[in-house]
Structures are given as structure tokens and as C-alpha cells.
Design an enzyme around this catalytic site. Structure first.
Site, PDB file in Angstrom:
ATOM      1  N   ALA A  14       0.401  -1.444  -0.010  1.00  0.00           N
ATOM      2  CA  ALA A  14      -0.075  -0.349   0.397  1.00  0.00           C
ATOM      3  C   ALA A  14       0.962   1.375  -0.103  1.00  0.00           C
ATOM      4  O   ALA A  14       0.457   2.698   0.733  1.00  0.00           O
ATOM      5  CB  ALA A  14      -0.653  -0.108   1.052  1.00  0.00           C
ATOM      6  N   ALA A  15       2.272   0.987  -0.736  1.00  0.00           N
ATOM      7  CA  ALA A  15       2.864   2.105  -0.761  1.00  0.00           C
ATOM      8  C   ALA A  15       3.021   3.554  -2.293  1.00  0.00           C
ATOM      9  O   ALA A  15       3.371   4.629  -2.267  1.00  0.00           O
ATOM     10  CB  ALA A  15       4.500   1.247  -0.345  1.00  0.00           C
ATOM     11  N   ARG A  20      -3.536   8.648  -8.977  1.00  0.00           N
ATOM     12  CA  ARG A  20      -4.825   9.084  -9.567  1.00  0.00           C
ATOM     13  C   ARG A  20      -6.379  10.077  -9.047  1.00  0.00           C
ATOM     14  O   ARG A  20      -7.369   9.709  -9.702  1.00  0.00           O
ATOM     15  CB  ARG A  20      -4.998   7.632 -10.783  1.00  0.00           C
ATOM     16  CG  ARG A  20      -4.631   7.828 -12.007  1.00  0.00           C
ATOM     17  CD  ARG A  20      -3.917   6.359 -12.608  1.00  0.00           C
ATOM     18  NE  ARG A  20      -3.318   5.375 -12.258  1.00  0.00           N
ATOM     19  CZ  ARG A  20      -3.580   4.239 -12.051  1.00  0.00           C
ATOM     20  NH1 ARG A  20      -3.683   4.154 -13.194  1.00  0.00           N
ATOM     21  NH2 ARG A  20      -2.622   3.278 -11.456  1.00  0.00           N
ATOM     22  N   GLY A 144      -1.649  -5.843 -16.435  1.00  0.00           N
ATOM     23  CA  GLY A 144      -1.080  -7.292 -16.276  1.00  0.00           C
ATOM     24  C   GLY A 144      -1.542  -8.462 -16.826  1.00  0.00           C
ATOM     25  O   GLY A 144      -2.485  -8.498 -15.992  1.00  0.00           O
ATOM     26  N   ASN A 390     -31.948  27.112  25.608  1.00  0.00           N
ATOM     27  CA  ASN A 390     -31.484  26.826  25.907  1.00  0.00           C
ATOM     28  C   ASN A 390     -30.383  26.955  25.814  1.00  0.00           C
ATOM     29  O   ASN A 390     -29.237  26.705  26.008  1.00  0.00           O
ATOM     30  CB  ASN A 390     -31.438  25.069  25.391  1.00  0.00           C
ATOM     31  CG  ASN A 390     -30.842  24.767  24.223  1.00  0.00           C
ATOM     32  OD1 ASN A 390     -31.117  25.695  23.026  1.00  0.00           O
ATOM     33  ND2 ASN A 390     -30.185  23.901  23.418  1.00  0.00           N
ATOM     34  N   ALA A 427     -50.783  28.155  26.365  1.00  0.00           N
ATOM     35  CA  ALA A 427     -50.165  28.594  24.823  1.00  0.00           C
ATOM     36  C   ALA A 427     -49.861  29.675  24.550  1.00  0.00           C
ATOM     37  O   ALA A 427     -50.064  30.570  25.213  1.00  0.00           O
ATOM     38  CB  ALA A 427     -51.614  28.204  24.030  1.00  0.00           C
TER      39      ALA A 427
HETATM   40  C1  UD1 Z   1      -0.146  -4.371 -10.831  1.00  0.00           C
HETATM   41  C2  UD1 Z   1       0.518  -5.033 -11.774  1.00  0.00           C
HETATM   42  C3  UD1 Z   1       0.073  -5.691 -12.488  1.00  0.00           C
HETATM   43  C4  UD1 Z   1      -1.949  -5.940 -12.344  1.00  0.00           C
HETATM   44  C5  UD1 Z   1      -2.712  -4.854 -11.231  1.00  0.00           C
HETATM   45  C6  UD1 Z   1      -3.532  -4.920 -10.786  1.00  0.00           C
HETATM   46  C7  UD1 Z   1       3.202  -4.502 -11.191  1.00  0.00           C
HETATM   47  C8  UD1 Z   1       4.404  -4.459 -11.656  1.00  0.00           C
HETATM   48  N1  UD1 Z   1       1.416  -4.314 -11.534  1.00  0.00           N
HETATM   49  O1  UD1 Z   1       0.275  -2.679 -11.602  1.00  0.00           O
HETATM   50  O2  UD1 Z   1       0.063  -7.106 -13.170  1.00  0.00           O
HETATM   51  O3  UD1 Z   1      -2.735  -6.255 -13.473  1.00  0.00           O
HETATM   52  O4  UD1 Z   1      -1.547  -4.060 -10.844  1.00  0.00           O
HETATM   53  O5  UD1 Z   1      -4.500  -4.010 -10.487  1.00  0.00           O
HETATM   54  O6  UD1 Z   1       2.489  -5.369 -10.004  1.00  0.00           O
HETATM   55  N2  UD1 Z   1       3.024  -0.460  -4.705  1.00  0.00           N
HETATM   56  C9  UD1 Z   1       3.919  -0.401  -3.688  1.00  0.00           C
HETATM   57  N3  UD1 Z   1       4.485   0.437  -3.761  1.00  0.00           N
HETATM   58  C10 UD1 Z   1       5.987   0.581  -5.290  1.00  0.00           C
HETATM   59  C11 UD1 Z   1       4.230   0.594  -6.500  1.00  0.00           C
HETATM   60  C12 UD1 Z   1       3.175   0.090  -5.773  1.00  0.00           C
HETATM   61  O7  UD1 Z   1       3.594  -0.257  -2.191  1.00  0.00           O
HETATM   62  O8  UD1 Z   1       6.375   1.271  -5.284  1.00  0.00           O
HETATM   63  C13 UD1 Z   1       1.211  -0.724  -4.353  1.00  0.00           C
HETATM   64  C14 UD1 Z   1       0.536  -0.504  -4.252  1.00  0.00           C
HETATM   65  O9  UD1 Z   1      -0.236   0.964  -3.230  1.00  0.00           O
HETATM   66  C15 UD1 Z   1      -0.672  -1.194  -5.084  1.00  0.00           C
HETATM   67  C16 UD1 Z   1       0.412  -1.766  -6.026  1.00  0.00           C
HETATM   68  O10 UD1 Z   1       1.327  -2.478  -4.863  1.00  0.00           O
HETATM   69  O11 UD1 Z   1      -1.314  -1.333  -3.997  1.00  0.00           O
HETATM   70  C17 UD1 Z   1      -0.102  -1.889  -7.232  1.00  0.00           C
HETATM   71  O12 UD1 Z   1       1.224  -1.136  -7.726  1.00  0.00           O
HETATM   72  P1  UD1 Z   1      -0.361  -0.369  -8.741  1.00  0.00           P
HETATM   73  O13 UD1 Z   1       0.949   1.148  -8.814  1.00  0.00           O
HETATM   74  O14 UD1 Z   1      -1.384   0.502  -8.387  1.00  0.00           O
HETATM   75  O15 UD1 Z   1       0.254  -0.952  -9.826  1.00  0.00           O
HETATM   76  P2  UD1 Z   1      -0.787  -1.406 -11.135  1.00  0.00           P
HETATM   77  O16 UD1 Z   1       0.171  -0.320 -12.179  1.00  0.00           O
HETATM   78  O17 UD1 Z   1      -2.354  -1.059 -10.796  1.00  0.00           O
HETATM   79 CA    CA Z   2      -3.825  -0.816  -8.953  1.00  0.00          CA
END
Ligand code: UD1
Ligand code: CA
Length: 495
Positions: A14-15, A20, A144, A390, A427
Site C-alpha cells: 500500500a505504498a 490518480r 498486466g 437553551n 399556549a
Molecule cells: C499492478 C500489477 C499488474 C496488475 C495490477 C492489478 C505490477 C508491476 N503490476 O499494476 O500486473 O494487473 O496491479 O491491479 O505489479 N505499490 C507499492 N510500492 C510501489 C509500487 C506499488 O507498495 O513502489 C503498491 C500500490 O500501493 C498498490 C500495489 O502495489 O497497492 C499495486 O501498485 P499499482 O501502482 O496500483 O500497480 P498497477 O499499475 O495497478
Molecule cells: Ca492498481
């Protein structure tokens, strides 16, 4: 029966920046059906009873940690160099016994516990080093793609940006949920490069690396494509909310709740509703709310952090941090603010506002009233238009109305004030001193009667002929109500 503890360590990524979303709130803390999506995922994960839950957070780590509390151990990824790098960041948190790792992206609130269990079972049974959760999408844009060979075995995952035109036509996508054997995973991660379009370490590349080293890769394709949905923008957030809302409503209907139109009924995660309750459209049940059996809620009701007993009616009203006991009724057009408690069978009627007010059993405040900081006993009737005064501009003061009292219409109760048992207020009275039990309190200026008023002002027909706006013959601008300064002076002389 509680589930058996799964021999699995969960790792939530979740980093990501969540750019977007265009928001100051970390993406994974945006709520779906009233609950931050990350916590929705933690709820799902915890139902599997994993050995541990680890979380990788980024620049918003502090807020994310605050939201998850002790539910996850957090590693901070200072530089976001991709999903592969994110998993490496969590490496130091791992212990030798964390042999099997379930990785999930933090933005997937729709995945279900039963699908995750199926994924773990397949991984176990197939003896794979990696098992992916995939879905088929009519429009796979942005995800992906899962590349399989002629015999259907997974070969690799190719990111949209790197995919050839024919690979882009593949409709099976990587959800970002995987099970890995820890030693193979980290071996591959340590050899990962970032020679790709985004210049990131892709976790997805590990799949091909495991295959090349002769390891088996399995995949489970979820039947419901929603489970693979990642929330990256506000439109996807709304879509996730719609799907989750549908699930909540379906469950409530299975449990015996009638919904006139489930597509227009908005119930937060965790809200409880009893059997035979009927919910009309445009109703919002939010926060920590519990509704009893046989209630009628809506249309257009918003109930937040409140508890309703059985047989309660709420229509076209807002109820916040309040308790409504059995068979009480609210609205239409009432606003119950925090700290209100309606006793059994009592009523807060049309255009009534209450705050920090307790209404005793069977008491009625039926029309156009404000009751603030008031304690109303049993069997009290508060006449239309009565209000508690009040607030003196500095402090709030209490009003007490004892059992069986009758508050005449348009009574101003100037707090602090007490109306005794069975007492009556006339009243139109402003009551600023306590009223003893059984007494009548009236505070009213005398009424004057001016005889033959109409005759003296001329006949009705003459009045009708007069122009609406003054200036015309016999016109008197102040006369619309049969009263003007001029005539007032005259009457004074005569009386
Ligand atoms: C990613 C997958 C893709 C998949 C899609 C599904 C990769 C390279 N691609 O793409 O194949 O179809 O998710 O939703 O993994 N995150 C980190 N640190 C980072 C980058 C990302 O913690 O440096 C976390 C994000 O917070 C997120 C998750 O990893 O929760 C996925 O990252 P995101 O940037 O959303 O990847 P997508 O481009 O959606
Ligand atoms: Ca994603």
C-alpha cells in the site's frame, strides 16, 4: 466455528502514490460503504486467520499506520521503486517460520475470503512455487496480462506498457494477489532488474523467473471478475462501492429485510438490520448503526451511529448518535442530533429538531419544535411550535418537563427551567420560572378587541377595488392586515 489458522503470512502492498485519486487522503484510506478500503481488506484477511499481517506503506505511512493500529506490522518504503521493491522492503520483518506468503495490493476491497481460501488450497495441492489469482475482463486495459503456453501453463505476466499488440488482446489479467514460497520469491526478487518502460522493479517479473528455474506456477481464475478490481481513481471507487453495496443488500434481504429498491438503498458495512424491517428508497444507514425488527425506515432517511429498537418508524429524517426505543416514531422532516433518546412509543414529529434530549415513554413532540438539553418525562404532550430556549449566548441550560405535563402550543421554555408533574403551560407563554406540580402557568399580554373594525375601514368590495400598491385613492400601504400605524394611533385614542 472459527476457521483453522492458515499457515500463511499476509503481505499487503500500500505504498503506491495513488496519484490518480487526486486526493490528500491516502488512496487505501478512501472508504467504500463507509469503511476505508484497506480495513475492508484486513477484515477479509483476518477471517482467514493468517499467522501475521504485514503492510508496506509509503509517504503517508503515518496516517495509514494510525488507521490500521495493531492489526498489521508496517514496513515503510521510502522510495517507491515498484511492487517488487515493495516486497523486498518487507523482507526484514519476515521470520524463518514465514515460509508461505500471500501478497495482495491494498486497493482491492472486493476480494472475498472464500476466493483467497481457494487460492491457498490450490497452491498447497499443486505444489507450486507461485500461484496467481487471475480474472477475465471484457476490457483488460491497464492491467498486466497472463501469458500461458500451448498447454495452458502460466509462462509470465506482461505489463500493459511492455505488451505486444497480440499480448494486449489477452483478456486474462493479473489481479495482484499471489501466493509465493518465500525462499523462491526472495531469490528472484534479489535478481530483479528495472529495465522496463516504468523503470521499476516489477513483482510480476518473478513469475517468469520461477518458471525459468524450473519451478511450477499455478493460477486460479476467479468466477466473479469484480474480485480482481483494483481501485485507482474515483470512478473505480464508485464502482467498487456499487458492487459492495449490492452484496450488503443481498445479504440483508436473505436475512429477511425488505428493500423496496435495493439500488437506491445505501447501507454501510457492519450495519445490522432485523427481520421484517422495510426500507424505502433513498435511505442511508451509516456508521455503527443497529436497527431492530419490524421497523419502517425511509423514504429519504439518514441514520448515523444510532440504535433503533423494534417497530420504529423513521421517514424523511436525519438521526445521528441517537437511541430510538421500540415503537417510537420520527418525522417526516425531523432532525435528531447527538445525545437524543426517544422512549418507547414516543414521537418526534414533523419539523422537529432535538439535541441531547431524552423523551419519556409515550410522550409526544408532534410538530414544529426545538428541544435541546431537555429531559421530558412520560406521557408529556408538547404543543406545536414549542421550543426550549437553551442557549443564552454563552452557555447551554437544561429544561426539565416532568411526567404528564402539558406544554401549550408555542410555549417558550427559557432554560434553566422546570415544569412540574402534571403541570400545564398556556399556549403562547414564555416560561422563565419553574412551574410547580399540577399548576397552570400563563404568560401572555392581554388581547384587545376593536369592535366594528371592518365597517369602519369600508366594505370588502371597496377594499378589493383598492390598488395592491399604495398611492391610489383610499389606499393605505400598511393596511394589508387591517392594521396600520395611523389606525393604531386612532384606536388608542378611542380606547
Ligand atoms: C499492478 C500489477 C499488474 C496488475 C495490477 C492489478 C505490477 C508491476 N503490476 O499494476 O500486473 O494487473 O496491479 O491491479 O505489479 N505499490 C507499492 N510500492 C510501489 C509500487 C506499488 O507498495 O513502489 C503498491 C500500490 O500501493 C498498490 C500495489 O502495489 O497497492 C499495486 O501498485 P499499482 O501502482 O496500483 O500497480 P498497477 O499499475 O495497478
Ligand atoms: Ca492498481
Amino acid at each position: 466455528m472459527p476457521r483453522k489458522r492458515a499457515e500463511i503470512t499476509a503481505l499487503v502492498l500500500a505504498a503506491g502514490e495513488g496519484t490518480r485519486m487526486k486526493s490528500s487522503l491516502p488512496k487505501v484510506l478512501h472508504p467504500v460503504c463507509g469503511r476505508p478500503m484497506l480495513l475492508v481488506m484486513l477484515d477479509t484477511l483476518e477471517s482467514l486467520r493468517p499467522r501475521r499481517v504485514l503492510l508496506v506503506a509509503g509517504s503517508d505511512a503515518e496516517r495509514v499506520m494510525q488507521a490500521v493500529g495493531s492489526r498489521a506490522e508496517v514496513a515503510v518504503q521510502e522510495e517507491r521503486l515498484g511492487t517488487g521493491h515493495a516486497v523486498l522492503t518487507a523482507g526484514p520483518l519476515l521470520r524463518p517460520e514465514d515460509e508461505r506468503i500471500l501478497i495482495l495490493a491494498g486497493d482491492m476491497p472486493l476480494v472475498t475470503a472464500s476466493t483467497l481460501e481457494e487460492l491457498l488450497a490450490l497452491h498447497q495441492k499443486s505444489g507450486a512455487k507461485a500461484t496467481l489469482l487471475t480474472v477475465r475482463l471484457p476490457d483488460p486495459t491497464g492491467y498486466g496480462r497472463v501469458v500461458r503456453n500451448g498447454t495452458g501453463e502460466v509462462q509470465r505476466i506482461v505489463e500493459e506498457k511492455e505488451a505486444t499488440p497480440s499480448e494486449r488482446r489477452i483478456d486474462e489479467i493479473n489481479t495482484s494477489i499471489y501466493v509465493f514460497e518465500r525462499s523462491e520469491l526472495f531469490e528472484c526478487l534479489n535478481g530483479l532488474g528495472r529495465d522496463n518502460r516504468k523503470g521499476e522493479y516489477y513483482l510480476t517479473d518473478v513469475v517468469a523467473m520461477i518458471r525459468e528455474s524450473g519451478g511450477k506456477v499455478s493460477a486460479l481464475t476467479a468466477d466473479d471478475p469484480c474480485e480482481g478490481m483494483g481501485v485507482n481513481n474515483r470512478a473505480e471507487l464508485a464502482e467498487a462501492e456499487r458492487v459492495l453495496r449490492g452484496r450488503i443488500n443481498r445479504r440483508l434481504m436473505e436475512e429477511g429485510v425488505t428493500m423496496i429498491d435495493p439500488s437506491l438503498t445505501y447501507v454501510d458495512l457492519g450495519v445490522e438490520v432485523g427481520e421484517d424491517t422495510v426500507i424505502y428508497p433513498l435511505t442511508f444507514l451509516q456508521g455503527v448503526t443497529k436497527i431492530g425488527r419490524g421497523c419502517v425506515i425511509g423514504p429519504a432517511a439518514r441514520i448515523i451511529d444510532s440504535v433503533l429498537g423494534d417497530g420504529v418508524t423513521v421517514q424523511e429524517s436525519v438521526v445521528r448518535e441517537s437511541v430510538l426505543e421500540d415503537c417510537s416514531s420520527v418525522g417526516p422532516y425531523a432532525s435528531l442530533r447527538p445525545g437524543t433518546r426517544l422512549g418507547k412509543g414516543s414521537r418526534a414529529g414533523t419539523f422537529v429538531e432535538m439535541k441531547k434530549t431524552v423523551v419519556g415513554e409515550g410522550s409526544k413532540v408532534p410538530h414544529l419544535s426545538y428541544m435541546g438539553d431537555a429531559t421530558i418525562g412520560r406521557g408529556v404532550n408538547v404543543g406545536a411550535g414549542s421550543i426550549t430556549c437553551n442557549y443564552d449566548g454563552e452557555k447551554k441550560h437544561a429544561t426539565v418537563i416532568e411526567d404528564g405535563a402539558f406544554i401549550g402550543s408555542d410555549t417558550m421554555l427559557i432554560a434553566p427551567v422546570r415544569v412540574g408533574r402534571g403541570a400545564v403551560t398556556g399556549a403562547g407563554s414564555s416560561i422563565s420560572r419553574d412551574v410547580p406540580d399540577g399548576a397552570l402557568a400563563v404568560e401572555r399580554s392581554g388581547q384587545r378587541i376593536i369592535e366594528n373594525w371592518k365597517k369602519r375601514k369600508g366594505s370588502d368590495t371597496a377594499r378589493l377595488r383598492r390598488p395592491a400598491i399604495s398611492g391610489g385613492e383610499g389606499g393605505d400601504p400598511g393596511d394589508a392586515n387591517g392594521w396600520s400605524e395611523k389606525s393604531a394611533g386612532k384606536d388608542k385614542e378611542e380606547l
